[in-house]
Enzyme design. Structure first.
Site, PDB file in Angstrom:
ATOM      1  N   HIS A   1       3.319   0.535   5.444  1.00 53.17           N
ATOM      2  CA  HIS A   1       3.702   1.230   4.217  1.00 53.17           C
ATOM      3  C   HIS A   1       2.487   1.911   3.595  1.00 53.17           C
ATOM      4  O   HIS A   1       1.345   1.472   3.792  1.00 53.17           O
ATOM      5  CB  HIS A   1       4.337   0.255   3.229  1.00 53.17           C
ATOM      6  CG  HIS A   1       5.700  -0.196   3.646  1.00 53.17           C
ATOM      7  ND1 HIS A   1       6.535  -0.917   2.827  1.00 53.17           N
ATOM      8  CD2 HIS A   1       6.391  -0.022   4.797  1.00 53.17           C
ATOM      9  CE1 HIS A   1       7.673  -1.167   3.442  1.00 53.17           C
ATOM     10  NE2 HIS A   1       7.606  -0.642   4.645  1.00 53.17           N
TER      11      HIS A   1
ATOM     12  N   GLU B   1       1.431   1.918   0.586  1.00 50.84           N
ATOM     13  CA  GLU B   1       0.666   1.035  -0.288  1.00 50.84           C
ATOM     14  C   GLU B   1      -0.308   0.173   0.522  1.00 50.84           C
ATOM     15  O   GLU B   1      -1.463  -0.022   0.131  1.00 50.84           O
ATOM     16  CB  GLU B   1       1.616   0.122  -1.081  1.00 50.84           C
ATOM     17  CG  GLU B   1       2.533   0.862  -2.047  1.00 50.84           C
ATOM     18  CD  GLU B   1       3.855   1.244  -1.430  1.00 50.84           C
ATOM     19  OE1 GLU B   1       4.838   1.374  -2.170  1.00 50.84           O
ATOM     20  OE2 GLU B   1       3.915   1.390  -0.179  1.00 50.84           O
TER      21      GLU B   1
ATOM     22  N   CYS C   1       8.347  -1.543  -2.490  1.00 55.52           N
ATOM     23  CA  CYS C   1       9.342  -2.529  -2.085  1.00 55.52           C
ATOM     24  C   CYS C   1       8.836  -3.921  -2.455  1.00 55.52           C
ATOM     25  O   CYS C   1       7.674  -4.083  -2.847  1.00 55.52           O
ATOM     26  CB  CYS C   1       9.594  -2.425  -0.576  1.00 55.52           C
ATOM     27  SG  CYS C   1       8.188  -2.963   0.438  1.00 55.52           S
TER      28      CYS C   1
ATOM     29  N   CYS D   1       5.594  -4.918  -0.594  1.00 54.09           N
ATOM     30  CA  CYS D   1       4.409  -4.208  -1.085  1.00 54.09           C
ATOM     31  C   CYS D   1       4.007  -4.709  -2.472  1.00 54.09           C
ATOM     32  O   CYS D   1       2.819  -4.780  -2.790  1.00 54.09           O
ATOM     33  CB  CYS D   1       4.670  -2.707  -1.119  1.00 54.09           C
ATOM     34  SG  CYS D   1       4.683  -1.947   0.519  1.00 54.09           S
TER      35      CYS D   1
END
Length: 357
Positions: free
Chosen positions: A68, A70, A99, A102
């Site tokens: 991801h 992040e 999410c 994360c």
């Protein structure tokens, strides 16, 4: 889509206008946008030559190495080996909010790096109806992360800073289509009776100025309440004091009147910062119904704003700072409320039509 020619832990410098306009519109539901872009800037808050950097991360959707956006940033930041004695202000502009996984990674990161503060401005909310996703955002907020839906100014800043626009002038087009809806959703997710109001929310939402100050976000209804037992036996007598950003609408006025009638041991009083649609006859009747039902309605003055600041705001032990003309605005609103309550037979709509407090 922008081609990725970098190591997953190396940021892009810019994205194309096409990518920006496709992936960053503020939509409540956005199909076909599986990628997430994270535009970041890191500012050191030390000497004049403090460290500064910015760039863009895109999530990795490859099966071999999914990652991801992040997580890409967090890994990259750790690799910088920055001096731990300096404080760093990190700002993210995200196409999708984090999410739950994360969110947990960010919480661990902030626990590890106590010298970092993080602000997140997001274009959209990822699965905002899912309790796990809501819980992740709420945990971030409780940990001190500033969370907000991107405003027009944020889009303009991203265009100038992170988009390879080649001199093209910024046009918002349809970027902010569902901005208000998403801002309301985020407020509902972050708001809890167990958490104090952030200072900026209090000043914006409880301000009694005729027009909302910058940034010009819509003023919503907030209610802060205090319960006090007038006798040792709480079932015998209760006093409830409510501080409202807007006075009750006719439907709520009727519900409150019924509530007090059904619970005679409860004494209810209301303080409102502003009068809601007070130039309309139906809303004036709602205020008069409260008055007839022995539910005192008053306008918040300096003392009430100070009480709210002290009891309901994360004030960091700082004193309340009144805005310009606070008492003047309170006096004007009080006079209008008195006219509504004292002249039930008069149609005051024409007198109040242009007084949109």
């Amino acid at each position: 889509m922008d081609p990725w020619h970098h190591d997953p832990r190396d940021p892009l410098e810019k994205i194309s206008p096409r990518t920006f306009f496709f992936h960053f519109p503020s939509l409540q539901y956005a199909s076909g946008r599986k990628l997430c872009y994270l535009c970041f800037q890191v500012e050191g808050e030390g000497e004049e030559d403090s460290w500064y950097d910015l760039g863009v991360f895109q999530n990795k959707v490859y099966r071999q190495a999914p990652c991801h956006a992040e997580a890409c940033f967090l890994s990259w930041f750790r690799d910088q080996n920055l001096p731990p004695e300096e404080h760093y202000r990190v700002t993210w502009f995200l196409s999708w909010s984090p999410c739950p996984s994360c969110a947990e990674d960010v919480l661990e990161f902030l626990e590890e790096y106590r010298n970092v503060t993080l602000s997140i401005y997001t274009a959209r909310l990822y699965y905002f109806w899912d309790p796990d996703f809501q819980d992740g955002l709420h945990k971030l907020w409780c940990a001190g992360v500033h969370l907000e839906i991107m405003s027009f100014e944020d889009y303009e800043y991203c265009w100038e800073t992170f988009v390879d626009h080649k001199g093209m002038r910024f046009q918002s087009w349809d970027l902010l289509r569902d901005n208000d809806l998403l801002a309301a959703e985020l407020e509902n997710i972050l708001r809890s009776t167990m958490n104090p109001l952030r200072r900026e929310i209090f000043y914006h939402q409880f301000g009694n100025q005729p027009q909302a100050p910058k940034p010009y976000r819509r003023r919503k209804t907030y209610l802060c309440y205090q319960l006090r037992a007038l006798q040792l036996d709480r079932s015998q007598s209760l006093e409830i004091t409510c501080y409202l950003t807007w006075s009750p609408c006719p439907t709520c006025a009727e519900a409150l009147a019924v509530f007090v009638q059904d619970h005679p041991h409860i004494s209810l009083r209301l303080f409102a910062s502003r009068l809601y649609f007070h130039w309309r006859w139906k809303y004036q009747e709602g205020l008069r119904l409260l008055h007839r039902s022995r539910i005192p309605v008053a306008v918040m003055r300096l003392q009430e704003f100070e009480d709210c600041w002290r009891n309901f705001v994360d004030n960091q032990d700082e004193p309340f700072q009144p805005w310009n003309k606070l008492e003047q605005y309170s006096g004007s609103i009080t006079r209008r409320l008195q006219r509504i309550l004292e002249h039930p037979q008069n149609n005051l709509e024409n007198d109040f039509r242009n007084l949109h407090i």
